[in-house]
Design a protein around this motif. Structure first.
Motif, short mmCIF file in Angstrom:
data_model
loop_
_atom_site.label_atom_id
_atom_site.label_comp_id
_atom_site.label_asym_id
_atom_site.label_seq_id
_atom_site.Cartn_x
_atom_site.Cartn_y
_atom_site.Cartn_z
N ILE A 11 0.84 -1.20 0.00
CA ILE A 11 0.00 0.00 0.00
C ILE A 11 0.87 1.25 0.00
CG2 ILE A 11 -1.75 1.30 1.29
CD1 ILE A 11 -2.71 -1.42 2.40
N ALA A 12 1.94 1.23 0.80
CA ALA A 12 2.84 2.38 0.87
C ALA A 12 3.51 2.63 -0.48
CB ALA A 12 3.89 2.17 1.95
N ILE A 13 3.96 1.57 -1.15
CA ILE A 13 4.58 1.70 -2.47
C ILE A 13 3.58 2.26 -3.47
CG2 ILE A 13 5.52 0.40 -4.42
CD1 ILE A 13 6.87 -1.44 -2.34
N ASP A 14 2.37 1.72 -3.47
CA ASP A 14 1.33 2.21 -4.39
C ASP A 14 1.02 3.68 -4.15
OD1 ASP A 14 1.12 -0.25 -5.59
OD2 ASP A 14 -0.70 -0.85 -4.50
N THR A 15 0.98 4.10 -2.91
CA THR A 15 0.70 5.50 -2.57
C THR A 15 1.76 6.42 -3.14
OG1 THR A 15 -0.44 4.85 -0.55
CG2 THR A 15 0.34 7.13 -0.67
N GLU A 34 15.37 4.79 14.87
CA GLU A 34 14.16 5.60 14.95
C GLU A 34 13.49 5.34 16.30
OE1 GLU A 34 13.27 7.73 12.52
OE2 GLU A 34 14.96 7.12 11.29
N LEU A 35 12.89 6.35 16.87
CA LEU A 35 12.24 6.20 18.16
C LEU A 35 10.90 5.51 18.00
CD1 LEU A 35 12.97 9.72 19.67
CD2 LEU A 35 14.08 7.56 20.24
N SER A 36 10.89 4.19 18.19
CA SER A 36 9.68 3.37 18.10
C SER A 36 8.69 3.86 17.04
CB SER A 36 9.00 3.25 19.46
OG SER A 36 8.58 4.50 19.92
N THR A 37 9.14 3.89 15.82
CA THR A 37 8.31 4.34 14.70
C THR A 37 7.30 3.26 14.37
OG1 THR A 37 10.19 5.54 13.85
CG2 THR A 37 8.38 5.19 12.35
N THR A 38 6.04 3.67 14.20
CA THR A 38 5.00 2.71 13.88
C THR A 38 4.54 2.88 12.44
OG1 THR A 38 3.30 4.20 14.72
CG2 THR A 38 4.15 2.56 16.26
N CYS A 39 3.92 1.84 11.94
CA CYS A 39 3.35 1.85 10.60
C CYS A 39 2.24 2.89 10.52
CB CYS A 39 2.79 0.46 10.29
SG CYS A 39 1.92 0.32 8.72
N GLU A 40 2.15 3.58 9.39
CA GLU A 40 1.11 4.59 9.22
C GLU A 40 -0.26 3.99 8.93
OE1 GLU A 40 2.08 7.96 6.83
OE2 GLU A 40 4.15 7.97 7.56
N TYR A 41 -0.33 2.68 8.71
CA TYR A 41 -1.60 2.03 8.40
C TYR A 41 -2.11 1.16 9.55
CZ TYR A 41 -0.16 3.56 3.80
OH TYR A 41 0.27 4.33 2.75
N CYS A 42 -1.27 0.89 10.52
CA CYS A 42 -1.66 0.11 11.69
C CYS A 42 -0.73 0.51 12.84
CB CYS A 42 -1.58 -1.39 11.41
SG CYS A 42 0.10 -2.01 11.14
N VAL A 47 8.92 -1.28 9.52
CA VAL A 47 10.10 -2.00 9.04
C VAL A 47 10.77 -1.21 7.92
CG1 VAL A 47 10.92 -4.15 8.02
CG2 VAL A 47 9.06 -4.20 9.69
N TYR A 48 9.97 -0.50 7.13
CA TYR A 48 10.48 0.24 5.97
C TYR A 48 10.06 1.70 6.01
CZ TYR A 48 11.35 -4.32 3.95
OH TYR A 48 11.79 -5.60 3.72
N MET A 49 10.92 2.53 5.44
CA MET A 49 10.59 3.92 5.17
C MET A 49 10.50 4.01 3.66
SD MET A 49 12.62 7.40 6.21
CE MET A 49 14.15 6.82 5.52
N VAL A 50 9.37 4.46 3.15
CA VAL A 50 9.14 4.55 1.71
C VAL A 50 9.07 6.03 1.35
CG1 VAL A 50 7.62 3.87 -0.18
CG2 VAL A 50 7.76 2.44 1.84
N GLU A 51 9.91 6.45 0.42
CA GLU A 51 9.94 7.86 0.02
C GLU A 51 10.16 7.97 -1.47
OE1 GLU A 51 13.21 9.81 2.00
OE2 GLU A 51 14.36 7.97 1.97
#
Length: 53
Positions: A11-15, A34-42, A47-51
């Motif tokens: 979903i992140a890649i498609d976005t 990263e300070l306990s970074t959570t997924c933007e969808y849940c 695990v990944y940063m998509v940019e």
């Protein structure tokens, strides 16, 4: 930039592709970097940063 878990990476890649019309850059999030970074969808750990490249 979107933080994503394994389950929502597609979903992140498609976005990013839809918004920027380019293939995204995937970076693995380091466990201590990263300070306990959570997924933007849940609420799972990201695990990944998509940019856009």
């Amino acid at each position: 930039m979107i933080y994503s878990c394994e389950e929502h990476i597609d979903i992140a890649i498609d976005t990013v592709v839809d918004e920027y019309e380019t293939f995204p850059l995937l970076t693995k999030v380091s466990e201590g970097g990263e300070l306990s970074t959570t997924c933007e969808y849940c609420r799972n750990q990201a695990v990944y940063m998509v940019e856009n490249a």
